[in-house]
Design an enzyme around this catalytic site. Structure first.
Site, PDB file in Angstrom:
ATOM      1  CE  LYS A  56      -3.639  -2.410   2.440  1.00  0.00           C
ATOM      2  NZ  LYS A  56      -4.241  -2.730   3.732  1.00  0.00           N
ATOM      3  CD  GLN A 100      -3.235  -4.637   6.731  1.00  0.00           C
ATOM      4  OE1 GLN A 100      -3.353  -3.590   6.094  1.00  0.00           O
ATOM      5  NE2 GLN A 100      -3.626  -5.799   6.257  1.00  0.00           N
ATOM      6  CG  ASP A 123      -9.329  -0.158   5.253  1.00  0.00           C
ATOM      7  OD1 ASP A 123      -9.099  -0.512   4.093  1.00  0.00           O
ATOM      8  OD2 ASP A 123      -8.614  -0.446   6.233  1.00  0.00           O
TER       9      ASP A 123
HETATM   10  N1  GUN Z   1      -6.482  -6.918   6.091  1.00  0.00           N
HETATM   11  C1  GUN Z   1      -6.748  -7.574   4.944  1.00  0.00           C
HETATM   12  N2  GUN Z   1      -7.326  -6.742   4.046  1.00  0.00           N
HETATM   13  C2  GUN Z   1      -7.419  -5.533   4.645  1.00  0.00           C
HETATM   14  C3  GUN Z   1      -7.913  -4.264   4.225  1.00  0.00           C
HETATM   15  O1  GUN Z   1      -8.405  -4.069   3.112  1.00  0.00           O
HETATM   16  N3  GUN Z   1      -7.805  -3.270   5.130  1.00  0.00           N
HETATM   17  C4  GUN Z   1      -7.275  -3.451   6.356  1.00  0.00           C
HETATM   18  N4  GUN Z   1      -7.231  -2.422   7.183  1.00  0.00           N
HETATM   19  N5  GUN Z   1      -6.823  -4.608   6.783  1.00  0.00           N
HETATM   20  C5  GUN Z   1      -6.884  -5.645   5.925  1.00  0.00           C
END
Ligand code: GUN
Length: 295
Positions: A56, A100, A123
Site C-alpha cells: 500500500k 491493518q 477502508d
Molecule cells: N487486512 C486484509 N485486508 C485488509 C484491508 O483491506 N484493510 C485493512 N485495514 N486490513 C486488511
C-alpha cells in the site's frame, strides 16, 4: 479449439486506475495545494500484513501521494492503539488512514474501527460509512467490493436483472457486495442471493448464478460442476498451496480456475484479478478524502 472464458485483467485495470489517480494528484500538487496523504497503522509482525502494508505504501508513493506507516509492537494495549488513532484523527496533514487487520487477539477490533473518524476511514469499515453505503449515500466503500464493481463496469458486464450469487457474508466483502449489487444502479439492479457456511444445496444455487462472486475463503472450492455455462465468475480468494516449483508454493483463489474457465464467459485470475484492484480503490478513496468528497 476448446473454448475458454475471457480473462478479467485486474492488474491492467488497476494500473489504468492508478494512472488516472496519478494524473489527478499531479494536478492538485501543480496548483501548490497539499497532496493526498495516506497513513497506515500496523500492530504486531504478521508477515502477510507487513506485505500488504508495504505494498500500500509503495502504491501510494507511485501515484505521488505521501504515505506514512506507524508500526506498533504485538504487546500494544487497546488504549495505546486508540490513542494512536486519536492522534491521526486530529492530524490535519493526514487525509485518510487504515488500521491493518487482523489485530492481536487482546484488542477489540470493533472498538478500534469505531474510533476512526469516518471522514478519514478510507477502508470504509466504520459503521457510519457502512450505513451510508447501505442506504445509498456517498461514502467510502470498502476497497475489495468497490474494486469488483469497477471491474464489472470497465468490462461492461450486464448486471441488471441478472442473478448474482455471493459466496460469503463477511463485513468487508460478502455483505457490502450483496448490498451494492442489489442497488438501483450500474453495476447493480441484480437479484442477489447470499450463500454461507449454513447454506443448503449450495451447488444448486450457484449453478443458477449469472454472476458468481466467490469470497468463501477456501482454496479452489468452486468447481466447474457448481457453475452455469456462460457465467461471470469473480474470485476474491487468495491462498498459498504447495507446488512443485522453486518457491514451493503457488497462489490460487476460491475457484478451481482451470476447470471453471472452460465453462465461464468471464473469469478473474488469481493472482492478477481482484487483488490489485483493492489497492487501487484504496488510493481512490484516499484521493476522495483529500478532495473532501464525502465529508
Ligand atoms: N487486512 C486484509 N485486508 C485488509 C484491508 O483491506 N484493510 C485493512 N485495514 N486490513 C486488511
Amino acid at each position: 479449439m476448446e473454448k475458454t472464458a475471457t480473462l478479467i485483467d485486474g492488474k491492467k485495470t488497476a494500473q489504468q486506475i492508478r494512472n488516472e489517480i496519478k494524473a489527478e494528484v499531479a494536478t492538485i500538487v501543480d496548483k501548490h495545494e497539499k497532496g493526498p496523504h495516506l497513513a497506515a497503522i500496523i500492530v504486531g509482525d504478521d508477515p502477510a500484513s507487513q506485505t500488504y502494508v508495504a505494498s500500500k505504501e509503495r502504491a501510494a508513493k507511485s501515484v505521488g501521494m505521501t504515505s506514512s506507516t506507524y508500526r506498533y509492537p504485538e504487546e500494544t494495549t487497546e488504549e495505546e492503539l486508540l490513542s494512536a488513532i486519536d492522534f491521526l484523527n486530529n492530524d490535519s496533514e493526514i487525509d485518510g488512514f487504515i488500521v491493518q487487520l487482523p489485530l492481536p487477539a487482546h484488542i477489540n477490533v470493533d472498538k478500534v474501527i469505531d474510533r476512526i473518524d469516518p471522514s478519514k476511514d478510507v477502508d470504509g469499515f466504520h459503521p457510519v460509512n457502512v450505513g451510508k453505503m447501505a442506504i445509498g449515500q456517498p461514502a467510502y466503500v470498502s476497497a475489495t467490493p468497490a474494486g469488483i464493481l469497477e471491474l464489472l463496469k470497465r468490462y461492461k458486464i450486464e448486471t441488471e436483472g441478472k442473478h448474482c450469487v455471493v459466496l460469503g457474508r463477511s463485513n468487508i466483502v460478502g455483505s457490502p457486495l450483496s448490498i451494492l449489487m442489489a442497488k438501483k444502479a450500474y453495476p447493480g439492479n441484480a437479484t442477489v442471493t447470499v450463500c454461507h457456511s449454513k447454506t443448503q444445496n449450495l451447488a444448486g444455487i450457484t449453478k443458477t448464478a449469472d454472476i458468481l462472486i466467490c469470497a468463501i475463503g477456501s482454496p479452489q472450492f468452486v468447481k466447474a460442476g457448481m457453475v452455469k455455462e456462460g457465467a461471470v465468475v469473480i474470485d476474491v480468494g487468495i491462498h498459498r498451496i504447495s507446488a512443485d516449483n522453486e518457491k514451493g508454493y503457488r497462489l490460487v483463489g476460491d475457484v478451481a480456475f482451470d476447470e471453471v474457465a472452460k465453462k465461464a464467459a468471464y473469469i478473474t485470475p488469481v493472482p492478477g484479478g481482484v487483488g490489485p484492484m483493492t489497492i487501487a480503490m484504496l488510493l481512490k478513496n484516499t484521493l476522495s478524502a483529500a478532495k473532501k468528497e464525502f465529508y
